[in-house]
Each structure stands twice: as C-alpha cells, then as structure tokens.
Design a protein around this motif. Structure first.
Motif, PDB file in Angstrom:
ATOM      1  N   ASP A  70       0.830  -1.204   0.000  1.00 55.53           N
ATOM      2  CA  ASP A  70       0.000   0.000   0.000  1.00 55.53           C
ATOM      3  C   ASP A  70       0.864   1.254   0.000  1.00 55.53           C
ATOM      4  O   ASP A  70       0.477   2.289  -0.568  1.00 55.53           O
ATOM      5  CB  ASP A  70      -0.924  -0.008   1.218  1.00 55.53           C
ATOM      6  CG  ASP A  70      -2.104  -0.953   1.038  1.00 55.53           C
ATOM      7  OD1 ASP A  70      -2.221  -1.556  -0.049  1.00 55.53           O
ATOM      8  OD2 ASP A  70      -2.900  -1.089   1.991  1.00 55.53           O
ATOM      9  N   ASP A  71       2.030   1.190   0.645  1.00 55.76           N
ATOM     10  CA  ASP A  71       2.921   2.357   0.648  1.00 55.76           C
ATOM     11  C   ASP A  71       3.363   2.705  -0.778  1.00 55.76           C
ATOM     12  O   ASP A  71       3.431   3.887  -1.142  1.00 55.76           O
ATOM     13  CB  ASP A  71       4.150   2.076   1.521  1.00 55.76           C
ATOM     14  CG  ASP A  71       3.809   2.083   3.005  1.00 55.76           C
ATOM     15  OD1 ASP A  71       2.753   2.651   3.364  1.00 55.76           O
ATOM     16  OD2 ASP A  71       4.576   1.498   3.795  1.00 55.76           O
ATOM     17  N   ARG A 118       0.496   4.385  -2.538  1.00 55.29           N
ATOM     18  CA  ARG A 118       0.317   5.779  -2.095  1.00 55.29           C
ATOM     19  C   ARG A 118       1.374   6.689  -2.718  1.00 55.29           C
ATOM     20  O   ARG A 118       1.083   7.829  -3.100  1.00 55.29           O
ATOM     21  CB  ARG A 118       0.367   5.845  -0.572  1.00 55.29           C
ATOM     22  CG  ARG A 118      -0.829   5.160   0.113  1.00 55.29           C
ATOM     23  CD  ARG A 118      -0.835   5.433   1.611  1.00 55.29           C
ATOM     24  NE  ARG A 118      -1.912   4.703   2.266  1.00 55.29           N
ATOM     25  CZ  ARG A 118      -1.762   3.522   2.859  1.00 55.29           C
ATOM     26  NH1 ARG A 118      -0.550   2.946   2.882  1.00 55.29           N
ATOM     27  NH2 ARG A 118      -2.773   2.919   3.421  1.00 55.29           N
ATOM     28  N   GLU A 149       0.801   9.947  -5.086  1.00 53.29           N
ATOM     29  CA  GLU A 149       1.424  11.241  -4.835  1.00 53.29           C
ATOM     30  C   GLU A 149       2.057  11.805  -6.110  1.00 53.29           C
ATOM     31  O   GLU A 149       2.045  13.023  -6.348  1.00 53.29           O
ATOM     32  CB  GLU A 149       2.482  11.112  -3.737  1.00 53.29           C
ATOM     33  CG  GLU A 149       1.897  10.906  -2.339  1.00 53.29           C
ATOM     34  CD  GLU A 149       2.988  10.714  -1.300  1.00 53.29           C
ATOM     35  OE1 GLU A 149       4.175  10.639  -1.699  1.00 53.29           O
ATOM     36  OE2 GLU A 149       2.650  10.619  -0.105  1.00 53.29           O
ATOM     37  N   ILE A 166      -3.231  11.748  -3.959  1.00 53.68           N
ATOM     38  CA  ILE A 166      -3.296  11.139  -2.639  1.00 53.68           C
ATOM     39  C   ILE A 166      -4.342  11.805  -1.749  1.00 53.68           C
ATOM     40  O   ILE A 166      -4.930  11.177  -0.874  1.00 53.68           O
ATOM     41  CB  ILE A 166      -1.897  11.185  -1.970  1.00 53.68           C
ATOM     42  CG1 ILE A 166      -1.868  10.299  -0.720  1.00 53.68           C
ATOM     43  CG2 ILE A 166      -1.491  12.623  -1.663  1.00 53.68           C
ATOM     44  CD1 ILE A 166      -2.038   8.836  -1.003  1.00 53.68           C
ATOM     45  N   PRO A 218      -8.172   7.889  -1.439  1.00 52.25           N
ATOM     46  CA  PRO A 218      -7.770   6.832  -0.499  1.00 52.25           C
ATOM     47  C   PRO A 218      -7.922   5.465  -1.153  1.00 52.25           C
ATOM     48  O   PRO A 218      -8.799   5.264  -2.006  1.00 52.25           O
ATOM     49  CB  PRO A 218      -8.724   7.017   0.677  1.00 52.25           C
ATOM     50  CG  PRO A 218      -9.894   7.758   0.113  1.00 52.25           C
ATOM     51  CD  PRO A 218      -9.344   8.640  -0.962  1.00 52.25           C
TER      52      PRO A 218
END
Length: 557
Positions: free
Chosen positions: A451-452, A455, A459, A464, A468
């Motif tokens: 998930d990082d 994200r 970005e 971001i 979600p």
C-alpha cells in the motif's frame, strides 16, 4: 454462411468445447440410462397388468422386486442426470465466454467499428441459450433416439409386424422435422436479430443517460425499445404458430402409430379372431413399448424443431469466435532485452478495414529514455501510431522494433506477450476504470505491491488527497471527475513500472491544473515516453515533438 445460420453452426462450436466432450458424453449416458429405465418400467408394469387381467393371477415376487428397483433407479437417475447436466452447463457457459473473450482480445473490436451492444448480446444472450443446448439438449435427443432403438428391437423380437408399424411411424415423425423448417428458422433468426437490436438500443441509452435526460429523449428511447420488443414478440409468435402446426401433425402420427401397433398386436393375439400367435397377456407390454418408442422419437423431433431460433445464435457465436486477429503472433516469443528501451518504427503503413490508409510509409525513432511528443490535427494518425506501438494493432507493412542503447534489437511482434505487457504501458484518452476501489484499479494486471508503494504512486499524480485506497469509484470511475479519472489511469500505468510509457491524448479535455500535474508526472518518469497530444502545454514537457499529418513526418522541432 447465411445470415440466419444453419444446423452446421452447432458443430462449428464443438472444437471450442473439446475439453467438455467427456462430460457432455457422461450426461448422455445418464440420460440414456434414465430413459431406458423408464421404458423398462412401463413395459414391466404393462406386462404385469396384462398378466393379471388375462390369466387372473398376480405377478410373482420377482416382478414386484424389479418394479421397486426400477422405480428407485429411475428417481436416482433423474436426479443424477439433472445435477450432472447443470454442472456441465456452467462449464460450457464459462468455456464459451472464455474463448469469446480471447477472440475479442485478439481482434480489438474498436478497429472494426463494431457496437458493444451486439457483442454483449452474443456474450450474454446467445451463449446463455447455447449452454443448455450443449449441456442438456444434445444428451436428451441422443438418449431419446437410443430409447427408441431399444424399444424397436424389443418389439421386433416379440412381434415383427408390430415393429414394422413402429418403424414406419417413427420415420413419419422424423419427416416432420424439415417440414416448414426454413420458415421456422427464418422466424427464429428474425426474433434473435430483434433481441440483439434491443440489447444495442439499451446499451446506447444507458451509455448516454445524461444526453437522454438533458435532451428529453426518454420517451423516444422507450418507444423505440417497445417497437423492437413488439417485432421480436411478433416473430416469436409466428415461429410458435409454425411449431404448433407441426406439433399437431406429429401428434396425429403418434396416435396413428400406436393404434396400428394395437391393431397388429390384437390380431396376432387372436383378440380380433383367428389363431393366436402371441399370448394376449403380452398385448399391453407391446403397446407400452411402442408408445415409449414413438413418444421418444416425437420428443426428439419436437426438440429439434424448437432449435431453429438457436441456429442464429450459434452462427453469431461462431463468427465471434473466429474473428481474424489484428495481431498475428509469430510463435517465436522472444524475451525483452534488459535495460532502457527505445522504439524504432520503419515505413509503417496501416489502414482500418476498407478505409484509406491512416498511416503511410511512416518512420521515426525514439531513443531509450527519450520523451517524445506526437502533434498534429485530429485524424492525422497520432492515436493510430500509439496503438501500433502498444501492439494493440499490427501495421499493414513496415516494422516496429524495441532496441537498447547497446544496439540490441528485437521486433515488437516477436516479443513474448506477457513480457511485453510488463514492459509497455498504454494510457488512452478514454481509459476505462473498473468498478471497485482505488486499490483494486491500481493493481489491475500489476504484480502485488505494498500500500505504501501505491500511495507514493498516487502522490506522483497529486491524487493522494482525494483517492484513499479503499475509495469505491463506481462503474467506469463514475464517482470521479474527468481529471481525476485521468490521473488514476496514469497512476495505474506507473504502478506497473514499465520501461516504455505510451500516452494518447490524456490531457485533451482537462483543465490547466490537471494538465500541469500530469505533465510534471510524465517529466519525472525516467523511462521512454511517447505521447500524442494537440495541447502545447503537454508537448512543452517533452524533449522533442514530431508533427504528424496523415502519418507523414513533417517536422522534428
């Protein structure tokens, strides 16, 4: 093949169902065993009744035991047959849809200017009708004919003249199948065509729901759909009338055949005078066998008569399964070279079906890691070049190669499909987002990532804050604005970490801020970029612009 199809259309689909042939045959065995058990049960019961009436004695213990066994066996076999046929039906449905999807994935419907509503009608309506035919109807018809042959042999062994009467009756019943068959098939094809047209109209209306409401077209759309429905219903009613006529003729033949068997058997038993050649107690059994045999043929004939609407469905599915591919694999499946990759297009020519050439003898080279833009008026061939570079289509002539900075080259058409899709990412102006969450869309076709990582990718496209990972975006990204859908589509491509990124007019209808965000994300991308656009803001972010006019290279600023 004619527009309304032919019975050969059914056999044409059998190669696609080759993995299911064993299961289909097992359904036939179950249906045949069940049908023979029912015939034996009827003959045994008739023999017992005849024995009791003529000889005035009840059948022995063995008769009762066999009666109970056959009743129980019939119940179990009926359940097993239906359970087996339903399981096979689901497999047939899945198999046909898989090969249909494979055919469409290789042929790219958009190139042939086809309507998605017609494709939906084939995938949903036609295949759902055919699944029952292959999983159940074939077995039922074959089992009915097997049961007839068994009854015919039994009657011939007991009383040949009665067997001859049964055979003549069966031939006459079968002869009713082609009676008015062409008219029934034509009405069935007309009905299916109208239903397919109705699917097309509904897809159009739902896809343009805002336009329908804003222009006040709801009444017109409803009226058109009702007219199409009425035409389909009228064709179905005419087909039903033809079927009822043939069914009435068939019932008359069945009744006549049974009466003929009764007359011949009664004469042979001495009931109508003369010497008795068989016991009168056998008469009910012969009649029961004859009735079972001719009824089985009648059922098979009725089923075959009702198949006429399916011939059009089978023909449409067959055509869909044998669509010519737009990319013909060479079978070499070569690996992709390591390191940064460039694109080299040499003398590319391409046309859409029977239209004039969209690209003519076009050549260009995009070096490894280079960011290049394609500029030009609408219809100049920019989008076509992007699709060709993505190997969604195949040029009529010319070559497209991948090459490295060290001179290693491999033709695009020879690259392994899986490796190619991991190497090249394509983002279309009308990129489709799938129903589900942001996370599910980002991971479509990509290797599992954290998930990082997702994200961080969001970005990069400045998404971001409003995207979600667990956000449900609705069908086609309906919950998002046009700019948000474009950013998410680009993020989905970046998650795959491709070495070549192909972009087609993604910023065409976006606001200046979204254009800036996407341009910055592309500028920061370290791989090779080829982007088609008519917006100067987007093209200003690339190192080189090629102006295209009808596939002709006119400038390299």
């Amino acid at each position: 093949m004619s527009a309304d199809g032919s019975p050969r259309s059914f056999s044409a689909l059998l190669p696609a169902l080759a993995p299911e042939r064993g299961r289909i045959f097992s359904v036939y065995l179950s249906a045949t065993t069940s049908a023979l058990t029912l015939s034996a049960l009827g003959a045994l019961a008739a023999w017992g009744v005849g024995h009791a009436v003529v000889e005035r004695t009840l059948p022995g213990t063995a008769w009762w035991v066999w009666l109970v066994v056959l009743v129980a066996a019939r119940a179990v076999l009926t359940w097993h047959e239906m359970d087996r046929s339903h399981a096979v039906a689901y497999r047939v449905l899945a198999r046909l849809r898989l090969v249909l999807f494979d055919s469409y994935s290789r042929s790219v419907p958009a190139r042939r200017r086809e309507h998605s509503g017609r494709a939906a009608a084939v995938a949903m309506d036609d295949i759902e009708k055919l699944e029952f035919f292959y999983a159940h109807t074939i077995a039922q018809v074959a089992a009915a004919l097997t049961a007839f042959l068994a009854a015919l042999v039994a009657v011939l062994l007991v009383l040949p003249p009665a067997g001859a009467a049964l055979a003549v009756g069966a031939v006459l019943v079968v002869a009713t199948v082609p009676v008015l068959a062409r008219a029934a098939r034509r009405r069935g094809a007309e009905e299916q065509q109208q239903r397919a047209e109705l699917s097309t109209q509904i897809v159009d209306a739902l896809g343009a729901l805002r336009e329908v409401l804003s222009y006040g077209l709801a009444e017109a759309v409803t009226t058109q759909a009702l007219r199409t429905t009425h035409r389909a219903t009228r064709a179905g009613r005419r087909r039903g009338t033809i079927g009822q006529l043939v069914s009435g003729i068939r019932d008359l033949i069945v009744t006549t055949t049974v009466l003929a068997v009764i007359l011949v058997s009664a004469t042979a038993a001495g009931v109508l005078g003369g010497d008795a050649r068989i016991s009168p107690a056998t008469l009910p059994m012969l009649v029961a066998l004859a009735l079972a045999g001719v009824a089985a043929v009648a059922d098979a004939a009725t089923t075959l008569t009702q198949l006429h609407p399916l011939t059009a469905s089978a023909a449409r599915v067959d055509r869909a399964l044998h669509r010519p591919p737009v990319v013909i694999a060479t079978g070499q499946a070569r690996p992709v070279p390591n390191g940064p990759l460039g694109l080299r297009l040499r003398d590319i020519t391409f046309s859409y079906d029977d239209r004039v050439e969209a690209i003519s003898a076009w050549s260009a080279e995009i070096g490894p890691g280079e960011h290049v833009g394609l500029a030009g008026r609408s219809g100049s061939g920019k989008s076509t070049l992007i699709a060709l570079a993505a190997r969604l289509w195949q040029p009529t002539s010319g070559t497209i190669d991948l090459f490295t900075a060290y001179g290693q080259t491999v033709p695009l058409r020879d690259v392994d499909e899986h490796a190619l899709r991991n190497t090249i990412a394509f983002v279309d102006q009308e990129a489709t987002l799938f129903h589900g969450t942001v996370r599910e869309n980002l991971l479509r076709g990509a290797a599992p990532v954290s998930d990082d990582t997702l994200r961080r990718t969001l970005e990069r496209v400045d998404a971001i804050g409003w995207a979600p990972l667990d956000l449900s975006i609705g069908q086609g990204g309906l919950a998002l604005s046009g700019g948000q859908r474009a950013r998410l589509a680009l993020a989905r491509a970046l998650v795959r970490q491709p070495r070549i990124l192909l972009i087609d007019e993604v910023t065409a209808s976006l606001d200046a801020e979204t254009e800036r965000v996407i341009s910055n994300a592309l500028a920061a991308y370290r791989g090779t970029v080829l982007i088609a656009s008519h917006r100067s803001g987007t093209l200003s972010a690339v190192s080189r612009v090629i102006t295209v006019d009808g596939g002709v290279l006119t400038g390299t600023p």
